[in-house]
Enzyme design. Structure first.
Site, mmCIF file in Angstrom:
data_model
loop_
_atom_site.group_PDB
_atom_site.id
_atom_site.type_symbol
_atom_site.label_atom_id
_atom_site.label_comp_id
_atom_site.label_asym_id
_atom_site.label_seq_id
_atom_site.Cartn_x
_atom_site.Cartn_y
_atom_site.Cartn_z
ATOM 1 N N ASP A 9 0.879 -1.158 0.000
ATOM 2 C CA ASP A 9 0.000 0.000 0.000
ATOM 3 C C ASP A 9 0.920 1.212 0.000
ATOM 4 O OD1 ASP A 9 -2.376 1.642 0.491
ATOM 5 O OD2 ASP A 9 -1.553 1.869 2.506
ATOM 6 N N ASP A 11 0.260 5.064 1.023
ATOM 7 C CA ASP A 11 0.223 5.959 2.181
ATOM 8 C C ASP A 11 0.225 5.162 3.486
ATOM 9 O OD1 ASP A 11 -0.717 8.866 0.970
ATOM 10 O OD2 ASP A 11 -1.513 7.181 -0.174
ATOM 11 N N ASP A 168 -1.464 -0.915 5.891
ATOM 12 C CA ASP A 168 -1.677 -0.343 7.230
ATOM 13 C C ASP A 168 -3.148 -0.116 7.529
ATOM 14 O OD1 ASP A 168 -2.013 1.844 5.449
ATOM 15 O OD2 ASP A 168 -1.575 3.253 7.084
#
Length: 223
Positions: A9, A11, A168
């Site tokens: 991922d 960000d 995250d």
């Protein structure tokens, strides 16, 4: 199955992009003579996108008058300044080098639109190294749907079982799991204070990018 690729991922996992978001929020507040906001409050809602960051910065609800204009201004500013302060998370540079030295490929699967994601990858010198970049523009359904991960694996010509996806957010883990990849949840990213990565059902949970070295070693040897 032996590991062939690692997908990240963007960000909060590969890149710490929050400093640019925070700077934009502070500039927008200052332009209106409003006091600065604690940057942590913005960082805590990064995963909610521009809508969440504008809402917390201005103490507004999306339905409030004037909110949409602020959101559009935020996006316009971000289009211009999307990679001023953003950088790889501490240890991520070494991890990417390890991945490449180990003969693996890596790429990015993000819910960030391509108009932001591509310039960031280019300006940080990562575009040439990344084997694939999948954004919402490339699919009908974004994460948590498995479509982005399925497309990434198909683009790379890899069985999802040979791919590790690192994220995250619960959406990342759900997307990877449903696509058939192995999954890693990171605690260092943009985790909402009330959220707990241990509850997401990831195969592994780590606190730092370099902890992924052990995960990669185990996957490469089939352990």
């Amino acid at each position: 199955m032996r590991l062939r690729a690692v997908l990240f991922d963007m960000d909060g996992t590969l890149l710490d992009t929050a400093p640019d978001f925070i700077a934009i929020c502070q500039d927008m507040l200052a332009a209106r003579g409003l006091p600065a906001i604690d940057g942590k409050r913005v960082r805590d809602v990064v995963s909610g996108g521009a809508r969440a960051m504008v809402a917390v910065s201005f103490g507004m609800d999306p339905e409030d008058e004037g909110f949409e204009a602020l959101r559009l201004e935020f996006l316009e500013r971000y289009q211009r300044d999307c990679a001023v302060h953003s950088k790889l998370f501490d240890g991520m540079g070494e991890l990417l080098a390890d991945i490449e030295k180990g003969g693996l490929i890596w790429g990015v699967v993000t819910n960030k639109p391509v108009r932001f994601a591509e310039p960031i990858m280019q300006r940080l010198g990562l575009a040439e190294r990344s084997a694939v970049l999948i954004c919402p523009d490339h699919v009908k359904n974004s994460k948590p749907d498995p479509e982005p991960l399925t497309l990434a694996c198909a683009t790379l010509g890899l069985d999802p079982a040979s791919v590790l996806f690192v994220g995250d957010d619960l959406r990342d883990i759900e997307s990877g799991r449903d696509a058939g990849t192995r999954t890693v949840a990171v605690r260092y990213g943009y985790i909402h204070p009330e959220d707990n990565p241990n509850n997401w059902g990831a195969d592994v949970v780590v606190d730092h990018p370099l902890e992924l070295r052990k995960v990669l070693d185990g996957a490469l040897c089939g352990c």
